[in-house]
Design an enzyme around this catalytic site. Structure first.
Site, PDB file in Angstrom:
ATOM      1  N   CYS A 181      14.367 -43.566  87.529  1.00 54.67           N
ATOM      2  CA  CYS A 181      14.582 -44.006  86.290  1.00 54.67           C
ATOM      3  C   CYS A 181      14.705 -42.912  85.313  1.00 54.67           C
ATOM      4  CB  CYS A 181      13.747 -45.315  85.916  1.00 54.67           C
ATOM      5  SG  CYS A 181      14.336 -46.331  84.601  1.00 54.67           S
ATOM      6  N   TYR A 182      13.833 -43.014  84.279  1.00 51.64           N
ATOM      7  CA  TYR A 182      13.838 -41.902  83.245  1.00 51.64           C
ATOM      8  C   TYR A 182      13.734 -40.551  83.887  1.00 51.64           C
ATOM      9  CZ  TYR A 182      12.934 -39.146  78.932  1.00 51.64           C
ATOM     10  OH  TYR A 182      12.969 -38.416  77.824  1.00 51.64           O
ATOM     11  N   GLU A 184       8.985 -48.028  93.985  1.00 50.03           N
ATOM     12  CA  GLU A 184       7.274 -48.028  94.148  1.00 50.03           C
ATOM     13  C   GLU A 184       7.219 -49.753  94.074  1.00 50.03           C
ATOM     14  OE1 GLU A 184       7.975 -47.128  89.693  1.00 50.03           O
ATOM     15  OE2 GLU A 184       9.160 -46.766  91.615  1.00 50.03           O
ATOM     16  N   ASP A 191     -17.689 -49.738  93.337  1.00 48.05           N
ATOM     17  CA  ASP A 191     -17.581 -48.263  93.232  1.00 48.05           C
ATOM     18  C   ASP A 191     -19.149 -47.675  93.475  1.00 48.05           C
ATOM     19  OD1 ASP A 191     -15.051 -48.386  92.409  1.00 48.05           O
ATOM     20  OD2 ASP A 191     -15.401 -48.364  90.349  1.00 48.05           O
ATOM     21  N   HIS A 238      13.568 -48.786  90.889  1.00 42.60           N
ATOM     22  CA  HIS A 238      12.067 -48.519  91.046  1.00 42.60           C
ATOM     23  C   HIS A 238      11.637 -48.729  92.507  1.00 42.60           C
ATOM     24  CE1 HIS A 238      10.730 -47.703  86.914  1.00 42.60           C
ATOM     25  NE2 HIS A 238      11.654 -48.523  86.486  1.00 42.60           N
ATOM     26  N   LYS A 270      -8.588 -47.727  92.862  1.00 44.31           N
ATOM     27  CA  LYS A 270      -9.537 -48.832  93.616  1.00 44.31           C
ATOM     28  C   LYS A 270      -9.291 -49.142  95.009  1.00 44.31           C
ATOM     29  CE  LYS A 270     -12.894 -51.369  91.805  1.00 44.31           C
ATOM     30  NZ  LYS A 270     -14.041 -50.945  91.051  1.00 44.31           N
ATOM     31  N   GLY A 323       9.786 -43.923  82.280  1.00 46.21           N
ATOM     32  CA  GLY A 323       9.487 -43.897  81.032  1.00 46.21           C
ATOM     33  C   GLY A 323      10.015 -44.748  80.046  1.00 46.21           C
TER      34      GLY A 323
END
Length: 522
Positions: free
Chosen positions: A86-87, A180, A236, A178, A378, A59
């Site tokens: 992280c945060y 990710e 979609d 991070h 998505k 964050g």
């Protein structure tokens, strides 16, 4: 046999990181269901959700500032594994008795992390060429200077002595980098270890299981009722149509409002795929003349969007009333829409947007919603579409704006301008595919400019409109770089457009990034 795909799940508490949705997507790619909730979510609902593990995201705030966000203290009483990123690591440390201080300077970008002690999250991982140092991506200002009681320091860099900590007895872990992002080479394996080995989740979140679950849920929800779907030809709505058709067959009624603002021959392609090939019940409403008439004299981008959106609903409702008493309306709402709309309601998100699919329907429609993609990102929707038998080329098409070419014809939208743009855009996309460049760029399209340029066509002077080509490369569409397409390729496309599309004398290429420009021109 239907599998409970939500049985094992991870909860992500969001502290406002730009990467939070990426964490969730990585976990789902591993095969585990997860949800994103705000950091100050009701602790009783967190307990009721019963996650197998909890992740505290990064964050933009500073733990060292009064009134900065904190995880609900009850989270640490859940007796489930926790990973702070992280945060998330910093607030975990501060809340459990460690110490966090502002860094002398921000650390952003690539770094090498050296494991310093045994840890289930990092054991056995190696960097490039089997070196012990791990390649990671940093983005932080504050740093942990003392770990809480029960924790051990398990990794460091040359400049930061504490970049990972672990309390193996409680299965609590914190990392300053991070995992990710793709820049952290071993990040996927770290996340897999946390959700599968440490948290004990089964990998049930697969396309096949999601389809089976979606079919079962739709059948239970609508029974023998008819379901109405506004089919646009976009990813979609197309995936919703394919899933609902498999679930309820002839109970699905699709209304395709052809605004005349779609891509070249797209209306015919939609009917060929869904009505003729997949045998869906599709009613096509040819409303091109109504939309062009409503747009006459309108040149402001927001005004055009309102005209197109309002008329679309009007046409759709007119057609819907012709089909008797329909109780259900299907929508292509996806999970980012839900997250962003929740953020706009709570005011927690730093960057938010409203979304037309979230927030209910006009009361006069008196229909209930069916949203079978509501839990999906998505990329998951695209994978589902392929698994349902939709053509890959359609499912992986570049994004297309809701108002269609109404916002790619700059200024007033006329029939002549739309016709020119459709043909120019078709040539650009066709050549991108031929050159194997289409999938290498994130979005590409043509724009009709409301200016005229002097040119020479044959032996005659021409004074005709200009076409701009746009192609960008991006990961999240929040920022983007213009695509460095080969000069020879651009020259070939420009020649084709000028030679084959009557009414174009000049073609230009947009080399603006985002920011400062947006991806679309309007």
């Amino acid at each position: 046999m239907n599998v409970n795909i939500h049985k094992d799940r991870i909860l992500i508490l969001d502290f406002g990181s730009q990467y939070t949705q990426l964490i969730a997507r990585r976990i789902r790619e591993i095969g585990v269901y997860c949800e994103i909730w705000a950091w100050d979510h009701d602790p009783s609902e967190i307990a009721a959700f019963a996650p197998r593990g909890i992740i505290l995201s990064g964050g933009p705030e500073s733990v060292t500032v009064d009134d900065s966000p904190r995880a609900p203290q009850a989270v640490f009483g859940q007796r489930v594994p926790i990973l702070g990123i992280c945060y998330g690591m910093q607030t975990m440390s501060a809340q459990l008795g460690g110490q966090v201080e502002p860094g002398a300077e921000r650390e952003f970008g690539y770094a090498q992390v050296l494991p310093t002690a045994a840890c289930a999250l990092l054991d056995g991982l190696t960097g490039d060429n089997e070196q012990p140092a791990l390649d990671v991506w940093m983005s932080h200002g504050d740093r942990v200077v003392a770990v809480p009681p029960g924790f051990a320091v398990v990794a460091a860099t040359q400049t930061v002595p504490i970049v990972a900590m672990a309390d193996e007895s409680r299965r609590y872990y914190g990392v300053q980098f991070h995992p990710e992002v793709t820049h952290t080479r071993q990040g996927e394996e770290m996340l897999r270890r946390f959700v599968v080995e440490i948290s004990g989740c089964e990998t049930l979140w697969t396309a096949a299981h999601i389809i089976d679950d979606g079919i079962a849920r739709v059948r239970a929800q609508v029974g023998s009722d008819t379901v109405l779907l506004g089919l646009s030809g976009g990813v979609d709505s197309s995936v919703v149509a394919a899933l609902l058709h498999r679930a309820i067959g002839k109970q699905l009624l699709c209304i395709f409002v052809d605004t005349g603002l779609l891509r070249y021959q797209e209306g015919d392609q939609v009917m060929a795929l869904f009505a003729e090939h997949m045998h869906l019940n599709v009613v096509r409403v040819n409303a091109r003349e109504r939309f062009l008439a409503a747009l006459a004299g309108v040149d402001d981008p927001e005004a055009k969007r309102k005209v197109i959106g309002g008329l679309f609903i009007e046409v759709f409702e007119e057609e819907a009333t012709r089909h008797g008493d329909v109780h259900w309306l299907a929508q292509g709402t996806i999970y980012p829409d839900v997250i962003e709309s929740a953020g706009s309601k709570t005011g927690k998100a730093h960057v938010i947007k409203s979304h037309h699919n979230v927030g209910g329907l006009p009361e006069r429609m008196r229909m209930r919603l069916v949203e079978p993609l509501r839990e999906l990102f998505k990329d998951e929707v695209r994978r589902l579409g392929v698994a349902l038998g939709l053509p890959r080329a359609m499912v992986y098409r570049h994004p297309f704006p809701g108002p269609g070419l109404g916002v790619r014809v700059l200024g007033e939208v006329t029939a002549a301008a739309v016709d020119v743009l459709q043909r120019a855009d078709h040539i650009f996309i066709e050549e991108l595919r031929k050159a194997d460049l289409y999938d290498r760029v994130s979005q590409a399209f043509a724009v009709f400019l409301p200016v005229r340029s002097v040119g020479v066509v044959g032996d005659a002077r021409a004074y005709e409109p200009v076409i701009a080509l746009r192609a960008v490369e991006t990961i999240d569409f929040m920022t983007a770089h213009w695509a460095h397409l080969p000069y020879e390729f651009l020259g070939h496309v420009a020649n084709r457009i000028v030679n084959e599309v009557r009414g174009v004398s000049r073609v230009v290429y947009d080399i603006s990034g985002k920011p400062p420009a947006t991806i679309e021109w309007e």
